[in-house]
Design an enzyme around this catalytic site. Sequence first.
Site, PDB file in Angstrom:
ATOM      1  CG  ASP A 329      -1.896   1.108   1.268  1.00 45.69           C
ATOM      2  OD1 ASP A 329      -2.472   1.395   0.215  1.00 45.69           O
ATOM      3  OD2 ASP A 329      -2.091   1.701   2.336  1.00 45.69           O
ATOM      4  CG  ASP A 640      -2.021   1.851   6.584  1.00 41.51           C
ATOM      5  OD1 ASP A 640      -2.802   1.639   5.614  1.00 41.51           O
ATOM      6  OD2 ASP A 640      -1.426   2.928   6.742  1.00 41.51           O
ATOM      7  CG  ASP A 644      -4.451  -2.205   2.964  1.00 42.86           C
ATOM      8  OD1 ASP A 644      -4.653  -2.142   1.744  1.00 42.86           O
ATOM      9  OD2 ASP A 644      -3.975  -1.271   3.624  1.00 42.86           O
TER      10      ASP A 644
END
Length: 908
Positions: A329, A640, A644
Amino acid sequence: MSTDAPWHSLPVDDALKHFHSRRSGLSPDEAARALQEYGPNTLPSAKPRSLFRRFLHQFNSVLIYVLLGCAGITLMLGHLTDSLVILAAVIANALIGIIQEGRAENAMASISKILSPQATVLRDARRLSTEGRNVVPGDIVVLEAGERVPADLRLLRANSLFIQEAILTGESVAVEKQTTPTPESATIAERSCMAYSGTMVTMGEGLGVVIATGTQSEIGRISGLLSDIEELQTPLLLKMGIFARWLTALILILGALLFAYGYAVLHQDPQLLFMSIVGLSVAAIPEGLPAVLTITLAIGVQAMAKRNAIVRRLPSIETLGSVSVICTDKTGTLTYNEMSVTNICLTTGEFSVEGEGYEPSGRILRSDDASALEAASADLHLSRLARAAELCNDAMLHQDDGRWKVEGDPMEGALLAMSRKISPKKEAPRDRVALLPFDASYRYMATLTQTGAQSSDASEQTLITIKGAPERILAMCTQELGSDGTPEPLNERQWHQRAETLANAGQRVLALAEKHGSPNQTSLSSTDLEQGLVLIGLVGLMDPPRPEAIEAVADCRSAGIQVKMVTGDHAGTAAAIGRQIGLEKPGNTLTGADIDVMTDAELRACAMETDVFARTSPEHKLRLVAALQALGMTVAMTGDGVNDAPALKRADAGIAMGLKGSEAAREAADLVLADDNFRSIADAVREGRTVYDNIVKVIGWTLPTSTGEAMIVAAAILFGLTLPITAAQILWINLITASTLGMALAFEPSELGTMLRPPRKRSQPLLTGELVWHIALVSALFMAAVFGMFVYIQDQGHSVEYARTITVNTLVFLEIFQLLFVRTMHVSRFSLSAWLGTRPVWIAIAMVVLGQLAMTYLPALQLVFDTQPLEAKDMALIIALGVVLYVILEIEKRMRMALTGAPTTDKG
């Protein structure tokens, strides 16, 4: 009324009609009926397994069955202590598994906690506060800055409403909301007429009708994705399972054949023959191997904890060492997840701004010569920019547990931090007289401030400051702040070019301007801004990449690991960050909309050639991970946010951020980075590779030992010879060496070049051809040495008991020198430091030598193991034989490396 169209594409009145609601809200009775129909606004908790079931689950492994079989065999032979040791290893492994696992249930519970505990609703036009669990479809919810959205809403009203949706989209900047329907194909990040459960209101106020609660909301859907995903076994578990099954089958077949041969051909006594077969099984089964492998992984976990990476399951540390691609990410992982002003453009030049996050400290550097300003306030233009950023601002900065945080819009927080960096002494408070809040129709915010005598110009009484989109502010300005601080004609073309340069670098650009107000002015309107505005400058804002992330990405690429950015942010911003952190192909970008129209085969074809994936949803991330796994890649996913969590669970190794990560992501991950530092991922890869290397060394030391012992017993049965070693002596060797020599290999440090070799292929077997050859060679040498010594000693006129004492000590010292070789089996040149080894190695050798001396010379142990004291010359001969074994193995290694051109690494 029913509809198949998504709510964001329909007029708001359709939502009201569908739920029989109205703008004044449901009545209490209607809300009660809706609660009965739709249920509470909560997520169902996963039913936890009982402690007993979780304990039993840890034994569901062929490898554990082999261990239990070993315990049963040793118990049948009357060796209670050995059985208890093996059982203790099995139970310890089960307890560690219970502590490390149970992630899915915790992930479900942590997502439930994100739902808003309180909500403000309208019931019969009356505003009241209620528990978030009591919000129902059709309710009219009031949204205000600082509140969490309690359910999925179709917005009825949005007054300067901005909502932070990073937990769903990954985009760090708050999104402006409005009430106009959006296209059916719009992604979550583009549905500006919607507000989703669990997101945060950062500015403005609004009103919305609830269209989904609990499991029907977007967060509820993610919760469902978590529960539906099948977890994959790690490479180590798969390989060890295959190895254990083959080993078990081989031992059973070999034992049956030898028993049949001894009984039918040699006509041996069945009971004695059966005990010999049991001895063969005890010799062939490396009962200490599973426990040593588990402890090797546990030591890796401890090493990772020192590097701020918390391992939630033991095999995950090895899995990370085999990772060939990292899907990461952007927000909060590669970047700080905090907006910062990074560039300033003024008439007097361009400046870069240093510092981290919202901390109001950092240098202001001139871009032309990179010199720092000793006193930024000495630059009039910077001072005016800082003043405008401070006055035209509704955010607040504060420290919390040593970290600076923003209350309000993140971009305004970044402007405040910039202002304090320019002028460390905060401006004296001024009275705001009027405000024009930001609105999408005019794309700026303006304030009217009473300055009075505090102004540098005593005649100046009021000041109008404005900030907004560069193209809008430039169109409103006729002048710019000249080099001497006085207004001069605006060079609009030049400012547009500078704004475009910042935007192309992936920055969000704001323009700031000011003008003097009338002395007694008390109101502010757009007409007040039509004349007299003086442009101060431009600022470029971005969620900057972490410097350590840039270094970590370079290390991963050196290790042959592909790094791919998967984010919900704009493609342009993602590509700019990709270039800054050093991705291999930052220009190759795919969006969620592109993925939607791709088949799985097309996605697999594009996945390897693309490093930036933008505007992605949880489903896109899951498809990407699955596509890469289908190509044979071992995939790690870092993240995070709540969005996700499904991909973290589906990936071979899920890595969550510990500081800024959501609880859902942490609970779904295999590893949690305690410092949110991407640098720790490269360290984790190194540690994972070291653990795997040590596992191979443990196997390369253990299997030749057990195979050699089994070959000795098998040869004796086949040729009708006296056993050169008894079952009790075999158990002694296995017990004393596995718990010492084998364990010492678990503490081996990383080899130089560990991060310069490519990742292991997912299909690579645990026992490679090179390792199988080593096992066969050493086993044959062991058998030759033992039989040679046994026959030689008997020829010297010694008893069978004395000869067996020689063979027991010969086997143990051969294992010691085999250990010294295995430590350097991949080292191309002789190194004294490598040969001397680490402290655990020599502690283990000392313990084994002391144990052998006790077995050989203590009368009590002589009675148990039927041994006799050895002469000094025979002990010297045994040690010399160990040295010969080491030399033979070294010569074979050099010849093999020269012939195959095998890559080698040197110990560090």
